[in-house]
Design a protein around this motif. Structure first.
Motif, PDB file in Angstrom:
ATOM      1  N   PHE A   1       0.810  -1.215   0.000  1.00 20.66           N
ATOM      2  CA  PHE A   1       0.000   0.000   0.000  1.00 20.66           C
ATOM      3  C   PHE A   1       0.846   1.270   0.000  1.00 20.66           C
ATOM      4  CE2 PHE A   1      -4.711  -0.420   0.897  1.00 20.66           C
ATOM      5  CZ  PHE A   1      -4.814  -1.629   0.227  1.00 20.66           C
ATOM      6  N   ALA A   2       1.917   1.292   0.801  1.00 20.85           N
ATOM      7  CA  ALA A   2       2.732   2.513   0.852  1.00 20.85           C
ATOM      8  C   ALA A   2       3.312   2.819  -0.522  1.00 20.85           C
ATOM      9  CB  ALA A   2       3.847   2.353   1.888  1.00 20.85           C
ATOM     10  N   HIS A   3       3.781   1.799  -1.211  1.00 18.72           N
ATOM     11  CA  HIS A   3       4.357   2.003  -2.540  1.00 18.72           C
ATOM     12  C   HIS A   3       3.275   2.347  -3.555  1.00 18.72           C
ATOM     13  CE1 HIS A   3       5.928   0.300  -6.455  1.00 18.72           C
ATOM     14  NE2 HIS A   3       6.763   1.280  -6.178  1.00 18.72           N
ATOM     15  N   LEU A   4       2.128   1.699  -3.478  1.00 13.11           N
ATOM     16  CA  LEU A   4       1.027   2.046  -4.378  1.00 13.11           C
ATOM     17  C   LEU A   4       0.634   3.509  -4.194  1.00 13.11           C
ATOM     18  CD1 LEU A   4      -1.180   1.237  -6.396  1.00 13.11           C
ATOM     19  CD2 LEU A   4      -2.569   0.453  -4.455  1.00 13.11           C
ATOM     20  N   TYR A   5       0.624   3.976  -2.942  1.00 13.54           N
ATOM     21  CA  TYR A   5       0.263   5.375  -2.720  1.00 13.54           C
ATOM     22  C   TYR A   5       1.309   6.337  -3.233  1.00 13.54           C
ATOM     23  CZ  TYR A   5      -3.873   7.480  -0.994  1.00 13.54           C
ATOM     24  OH  TYR A   5      -5.102   8.056  -0.965  1.00 13.54           O
ATOM     25  N   GLU A   6       2.556   5.904  -3.170  1.00 14.10           N
ATOM     26  CA  GLU A   6       3.589   6.751  -3.762  1.00 14.10           C
ATOM     27  C   GLU A   6       3.283   7.023  -5.235  1.00 14.10           C
ATOM     28  OE1 GLU A   6       7.504   6.156  -6.082  1.00 14.10           O
ATOM     29  OE2 GLU A   6       7.356   4.798  -4.370  1.00 14.10           O
ATOM     30  N   HIS A   7       2.826   6.005  -5.946  1.00 14.86           N
ATOM     31  CA  HIS A   7       2.448   6.186  -7.346  1.00 14.86           C
ATOM     32  C   HIS A   7       1.218   7.086  -7.471  1.00 14.86           C
ATOM     33  CE1 HIS A   7       4.887   3.140  -9.698  1.00 14.86           C
ATOM     34  NE2 HIS A   7       5.290   2.948  -8.453  1.00 14.86           N
ATOM     35  N   LEU A   8       0.233   6.862  -6.629  1.00 11.35           N
ATOM     36  CA  LEU A   8      -0.986   7.674  -6.701  1.00 11.35           C
ATOM     37  C   LEU A   8      -0.699   9.150  -6.423  1.00 11.35           C
ATOM     38  CD1 LEU A   8      -3.468   5.262  -4.904  1.00 11.35           C
ATOM     39  CD2 LEU A   8      -3.578   5.981  -7.297  1.00 11.35           C
ATOM     40  N   PHE A   9       0.342   9.418  -5.640  1.00 11.27           N
ATOM     41  CA  PHE A   9       0.687  10.799  -5.321  1.00 11.27           C
ATOM     42  C   PHE A   9       1.034  11.615  -6.567  1.00 11.27           C
ATOM     43  CE2 PHE A   9       1.952  12.580  -0.975  1.00 11.27           C
ATOM     44  CZ  PHE A   9       0.848  12.047  -0.356  1.00 11.27           C
ATOM     45  N   PHE A  10       1.437  10.939  -7.627  1.00 10.34           N
ATOM     46  CA  PHE A  10       1.814  11.663  -8.834  1.00 10.34           C
ATOM     47  C   PHE A  10       0.648  11.827  -9.812  1.00 10.34           C
ATOM     48  CE2 PHE A  10       5.917  10.388  -7.216  1.00 10.34           C
ATOM     49  CZ  PHE A  10       6.705  11.475  -7.503  1.00 10.34           C
ATOM     50  N   GLY A  11      -0.519  11.265  -9.471  1.00  7.42           N
ATOM     51  CA  GLY A  11      -1.644  11.300 -10.390  1.00  7.42           C
ATOM     52  C   GLY A  11      -2.486  12.549 -10.322  1.00  7.42           C
ATOM     53  N   GLY A  12      -2.098  13.507  -9.492  1.00  6.16           N
ATOM     54  CA  GLY A  12      -2.862  14.739  -9.391  1.00  6.16           C
ATOM     55  C   GLY A  12      -3.601  14.842  -8.074  1.00  6.16           C
ATOM     56  N   SER A  13      -3.901  16.082  -7.673  1.00  8.61           N
ATOM     57  CA  SER A  13      -4.643  16.363  -6.445  1.00  8.61           C
ATOM     58  C   SER A  13      -5.813  17.275  -6.807  1.00  8.61           C
ATOM     59  CB  SER A  13      -3.727  17.014  -5.410  1.00  8.61           C
ATOM     60  OG  SER A  13      -3.082  18.158  -5.963  1.00  8.61           O
ATOM     61  N   ALA A  14      -6.486  17.767  -5.791  1.00  9.69           N
ATOM     62  CA  ALA A  14      -7.703  18.533  -6.055  1.00  9.69           C
ATOM     63  C   ALA A  14      -7.456  19.724  -6.962  1.00  9.69           C
ATOM     64  CB  ALA A  14      -8.312  19.002  -4.723  1.00  9.69           C
ATOM     65  N   ASN A  15      -6.306  20.376  -6.842  1.00  9.18           N
ATOM     66  CA  ASN A  15      -6.035  21.598  -7.610  1.00  9.18           C
ATOM     67  C   ASN A  15      -4.865  21.455  -8.578  1.00  9.18           C
ATOM     68  OD1 ASN A  15      -7.943  23.548  -6.127  1.00  9.18           O
ATOM     69  ND2 ASN A  15      -6.775  22.608  -4.456  1.00  9.18           N
ATOM     70  N   VAL A  16      -4.331  20.240  -8.710  1.00 13.52           N
ATOM     71  CA  VAL A  16      -3.214  19.969  -9.626  1.00 13.52           C
ATOM     72  C   VAL A  16      -3.563  18.729 -10.436  1.00 13.52           C
ATOM     73  CG1 VAL A  16      -0.748  19.515  -9.845  1.00 13.52           C
ATOM     74  CG2 VAL A  16      -1.590  20.915  -7.949  1.00 13.52           C
ATOM     75  N   PRO A  17      -4.022  18.879 -11.671  1.00 17.81           N
ATOM     76  CA  PRO A  17      -4.469  17.718 -12.445  1.00 17.81           C
ATOM     77  C   PRO A  17      -3.382  16.667 -12.657  1.00 17.81           C
ATOM     78  CG  PRO A  17      -5.224  19.756 -13.444  1.00 17.81           C
ATOM     79  CD  PRO A  17      -4.276  20.142 -12.364  1.00 17.81           C
ATOM     80  N   ASN A  18      -2.156  17.095 -12.835  1.00 20.53           N
ATOM     81  CA  ASN A  18      -1.042  16.158 -13.030  1.00 20.53           C
ATOM     82  C   ASN A  18       0.184  16.753 -12.377  1.00 20.53           C
ATOM     83  OD1 ASN A  18       1.460  15.068 -14.409  1.00 20.53           O
ATOM     84  ND2 ASN A  18      -0.084  13.770 -15.388  1.00 20.53           N
ATOM     85  N   PHE A  19       0.815  15.982 -11.483  1.00 21.32           N
ATOM     86  CA  PHE A  19       1.915  16.541 -10.711  1.00 21.32           C
ATOM     87  C   PHE A  19       3.148  16.795 -11.554  1.00 21.32           C
ATOM     88  CE2 PHE A  19       5.206  16.682  -7.437  1.00 21.32           C
ATOM     89  CZ  PHE A  19       4.599  17.474  -6.481  1.00 21.32           C
TER      90      PHE A  19
END
Length: 963
Positions: free
Chosen positions: A98-116
């Motif tokens: 899970f920690a590594h999967l989330y590391e990948h998800l962190f680059f997929g964008g946030s509420a105000n940043v479509p793509n990191f």
């Protein structure tokens, strides 16, 4: 780690950051006699420790975010380093990975940043990456000073406003990418070893037992609710350390950090886990079979973590055992009894425990019982006698020299930012590195012996990898380990969950003007024998790096026997007229120097990394290796056996096998058809003799084919006399220098085709494709092609990678590159993909290439990223001495002006979308590509039907006797 493809510009940055009895040689190659032994300058380990210093200031926001600031004004860049105090050791049963999967998800964008990635790479960030390990998850980017606010805005948005953007679609795609990352690692020779090591050393439930990448079953079962809960439980600012290092100070940093991170609420504190070392009740021995060329024997134990008082002694002790070039294992097993082709020993240190490992690859033809007896005897003798004072000093000096070199970088995964962050995260002290270094400098033989005996005299786990068919799959490994006893109904990974509100809107700040690149000033001199010398002085660390390039390289084998140049270079540090291999290794270690001898397609290179205080003896040693190699029969037999083992390893590596095959198919009888690993082929390697080594040395390593480049803390007034003393008396022979036939004809252009190499039981297929281009690396005006390559497959946001990795989830990374040798260039495509998508991937590659630019011309976003984004990234590309050295050497090799990189910004700005599209249309089309696929024939071959490309099937070579 979540990224793999590199752009031509990013690959440049990565390459820049980079930073084995006859008479003596003929008289014309001799310089003045050297002393029997050069004496190192009186630099003690304590003096070296005093040179390691990273000043910092620290402050903590009310929400718990800890910020550390280090000022380094040598370049207009700031490294942003963020460590979250969560890693795979925090994962419960059923949630591995899970920690590594989330590391990948962190680059997929946030509420105000479509793509990191898009805004940061457009702003000139390099690198932009992240990684996960047992104890932490980290993210790094080094940005121009004017882009610092943008980087902080984006990091704060994904820390505080990530979840609304984590959709089921993103979860599914990144799940696929992570699973292909797992397959890519599992597919390598010895690729399942780490799973077996942890399973044998630690009980079920120990936090360090399951792998960081996790199990396929747990990844398959991850739901959107699971990953939301994982985020809210672990990623609050109170569990984070932020380090800003570079062109920044605390007074400037504090209000910026408060502005962007201050409103993020605290989260739950992460509960500590019990994860100490484990002593086995009795010795354990286990054999596993794998598709490997040689038997690998290992001995394994757990030991204490990085804050334990005995850890420095264990680190140094294992370095003496098998880390030094003059290690006990090397001296006894490789150079002594010659029962091994390679050995190593190390202490892999984590926060709460470490893995102690010693390993040997058994020389083919040696009986296993003989090898095991010799292997275990080295350890028994070492524990009985302990290390010598000289061994301890050499080990500590070599380790400290490496630490000093690491201070060149402000960021990245191993620079000053990471050093400070890890001190805070693991030891609650940003300056903990000083404690460690001082402890190493104070070690005595007695303290090292005591620690080794305490921890290595415990029951051992002997894990051995035996050549044979792989009988288990990595898909079933990496999890908790007791799944059969805790079976639970599988979760629905696509269960519907309500969407989350977007939260407050936040606006990204503009990037401020970025300072132009200032390349270091270049000085020139010429030695009395005509060798040109180039110097770029840089004083950030008391070290320098020097390269002596000879116009030879593996292409020189076109005039000799394949494998000659590589084997000859490997012998230079194996003995001279006055030193044997062990003495050569020991002298480097005493000096804190590192002499690396290697080749490329165009050049044979001797590289020296040296402490400035020890430059004179380091140069004298380097000169002795180049001018006076002994080429003894006994040394040659040993090194040749190691080369044959390396060739067998290349045949067992799917990527190496694909690369060797593609290179030979594309270049035919041209010099560049020589394997890029320098190993030649099995038949030619077997036929080589010591006489051919000496002849090649005399022919190619001569002063009229040499250039010297130096970067570091030395003046020309200091450098030139020392170089003159070491090399000035070296005279060229009377015969004309050889000339490689780089203008030799290439094979006639062929239609597209596929070569399928059958490698059974491969969870992935390695696809490599290429075509020789009608240009050379010296062809001027090819900058549009470099940018077109970035658009197609040269960087993380390239079309091929976004399509096949990010959108389809079939691969951990797809990339393209255009080689820049002195002779004909080559386009190369690399795509390791899950086996059942091999045919689909080839189809997608062809379609994406054909669409560029005909159906999809360069977009405005792509144009900005590959031009202005690359320009903004330039100051960060030349942070290290090795980076500058690489650039100087490349300019010389390609006949570029010395100010090429300073001119490059103007060239990029003058290149428009039309020029990039024209280069793509001319050079980057799929017609005539040769595809090499290394994979499981029974899975892959049916997929290749319907591609309208002829398929040739070959068997994978099983060892050095085949090719």
């Amino acid at each position: 780690m979540r990224k793999s493809p590199l752009s031509s510009t990013a690959a440049l940055a990565a390459a820049l950051l980079l930073s084995t009895s006859l008479a003596a040689p003929l008289a014309p190659l001799r310089a003045a006699p050297v002393a029997e032994r050069t004496q190192p300058a009186p630099v003690s380990p304590q003096e070296l420790v005093s040179k390691v210093d990273i000043p910092y200031e620290k402050f903590v926001l009310p929400n718990g975010l800890t910020t550390i600031v280090h000022t380094d004004r040598k370049a207009p860049v700031v490294a942003v380093t963020i460590y979250y105090k969560v890693g795979s050791k925090n994962e419960p049963r059923g949630h591995t990975g899970f920690a590594h999967l989330y590391e990948h998800l962190f680059f997929g964008g946030s509420a105000n940043v479509p793509n990191f990635d898009v805004p940061l790479e457009a702003a000139g960030s390099t690198p932009t990456n992240g990684s996960t390990w047992y104890d932490r998850t980290n993210y790094v980017e080094t940005v121009p000073t004017g882009a610092l606010d943008l980087a902080l805005f984006m990091e704060s948005d994904r820390m505080g406003h990530l979840l609304p953007a984590v959709s089921q679609d993103k979860l599914d795609k990144q799940r696929g990418v992570v699973q292909n990352e797992k397959r890519q690692g599992d597919n390598q020779p010895y690729g399942l070893y780490d799973y077996y090591q942890a399973d044998g050393l630690l009980p079920v439930g120990h936090p360090y037992r399951h792998s960081t990448i996790g199990s396929m079953a747990d990844l398959d079962a991850a739901t959107l609710t699971d990953v939301r809960t994982w985020f809210t439980d672990h990623y609050g600012p109170n569990n984070v350390v932020l380090v800003l290092s570079g062109d920044i100070d605390a007074a400037t940093a504090r209000p910026k950090v408060a502005k962007w991170f201050g409103d993020i609420p605290r989260g739950p504190d992460i509960a500590p886990v019990a994860a100490g070392p484990v002593t086995l009740p009795a010795p354990v021995s286990r054999d596993i079979t794998d598709q490997v060329p040689v038997l690998r024997l290992t001995r394994n134990w757990t030991a204490p973590g990085l804050n334990d008082a005995e850890t420095p002694a264990l680190k140094v002790g294992m370095h003496i055992l098998g880390g030094l070039a003059s290690s006990r294992l090397d001296n006894e097993l490789v150079r002594g009894r010659e029962v091994a082709v390679s050995v190593t020993a190390y202490d892999q240190i984590f926060q709460q425990l470490s893995f102690l490992t010693m390993s040997m690859d058994v020389k083919p033809g040696v009986e296993r019982a003989t090898a095991e007896m010799a292997f275990d005897k080295v350890l028994a003798d070492y524990l009985r006698d302990g290390p010598t004072e000289d061994e301890v000093r050499r080990a500590v000096t070599s380790l400290l020299s490496g630490e000093i070199g690491g201070l060149e970088r402000v960021g990245g995964f191993s620079g000053k930012g990471a050093t400070l962050a890890e001190g805070q995260v693991y030891s609650n002290d940003p300056a903990h590195y000083k404690t460690d270094l001082a402890a190493m400098a104070a070690l005595t033989p007695a303290s090292v012996k005591a620690a080794l005996n305490k921890w290595l005299s415990r029951p051992v786990y002997a894990l051995n990898v035996v050549p044979g068919a792989r009988t288990e799959s990595g898909d079933q490994m990496g999890g908790w380990g007791d799944e059969a006893d805790h079976a639970a109904p599988p979760a629905d990974p696509h269960a519907k969950v309500p969407a989350l509100p977007a939260g407050p809107a936040r606006t990204a700040p503009d990037v401020q003007p970025v300072a132009a690149l200032t390349f270091p000033a270049i000085e020139h001199a010429t030695l009395s024998n005509g060798i040109p010398v180039t110097l770029a002085r840089r004083t950030a660390v008391p070290k320098l790096v020097m390269a002596i390039d000879f116009d030879a390289g593996y292409a020189a084998d076109a005039l000799d026997t394949p494998g000659t140049q590589g084997l000859m270079l490997s012998m230079l540090d194996q003995g001279t007229a006055t030193r044997d291999a062990t003495q050569i290794a020991e002298e480097q270690e005493r000096l804190g120097a590192d002499i690396n001898i290697d080749g490329s397609v165009d050049a044979s290179t001797v590289t020296l990394s040296a402490l400035t205080d020890n430059l004179a003896p380091s140069l004298a040693l380097t000169a002795d290796l180049i001018l006076h190699p002994a080429f003894k029969d006994s040394d040659f037999a040993r090194v040749k056996a190691q080369a044959q083992a390396a060739l067998a390893q290349a045949f067992s590596s799917p990527r190496d096998l694909a690369s060797r095959t593609l290179n030979a198919e594309l270049y035919g009888r041209h010099p560049y058809a020589q394997p890029a690993d320098g190993l030649g082929n099995a038949e030619s390697l077997a036929a080589l003799t010591p006489a051919e080594m000496r002849a090649a040395h005399d022919e190619w390593l001569r002063p009229d084919l040499a250039r010297i480049a130096v970067v570091g803390d030395v003046t020309m007034a200091q450098l030139r006399p020392l170089l003159e003393q070491a090399f000035g008396g070296w005279k060229a022979p009377g015969a004309p220098a050889p000339v490689k036939p780089l203008d030799a004809p290439l094979p006639a252009a062929k239609k597209g085709r596929i070569i399928l190499i059958d490698r059974p039981n491969s969870p992935q297929s390695v696809i490599m494709a290429g075509r020789v281009l009608p240009i050379t690396g010296r062809t001027p005006g090819e900058e549009p092609l470099a940018l077109a390559n970035d658009v197609l497959g040269g960087d993380f946001l390239s079309r091929l990678n976004l399509d096949i990795r990010e959108d389809k989830g079939w691969s951990y990374g797809v990339s393209t590159g255009v080689a820049q040798p002195a002779g004909p260039s080559m386009l190369e495509i690399s795509a390791p993909v899950q086996a059942d998508r091999t045919g689909d991937t080839i189809r997608a590659v062809i379609a994406d290439m054909r669409a560029f630019p005909a159906k999809q011309p360069v977009s405005d976003e792509e144009l900005q990223r590959v031009t202005e984004g690359s320009i903004r990234a330039m100051p960060n590309q030349f942070e290290t001495n090795a980076a500058v050295l690489y650039a100087i050497r490349k300019n010389a090799r390609l006949h570029r002006p010395e100010d090429y990189y300073e001119q490059l910004a103007g060239k990029y700005r003058a290149i428009g979308a039309d020029a990039i599209g024209k280069a793509a249309a001319q050079y980057l089309q799929p017609d005539g590509l040769t595809f090499v696929v290394v994979g499981d024939r029974k899975v892959v071959e049916p997929q290749l039907q319907g591609l309208d490309l002829p398929v040739e099937v070959r068997e994978a070579p099983s060892g050095p006797e085949e090719e």
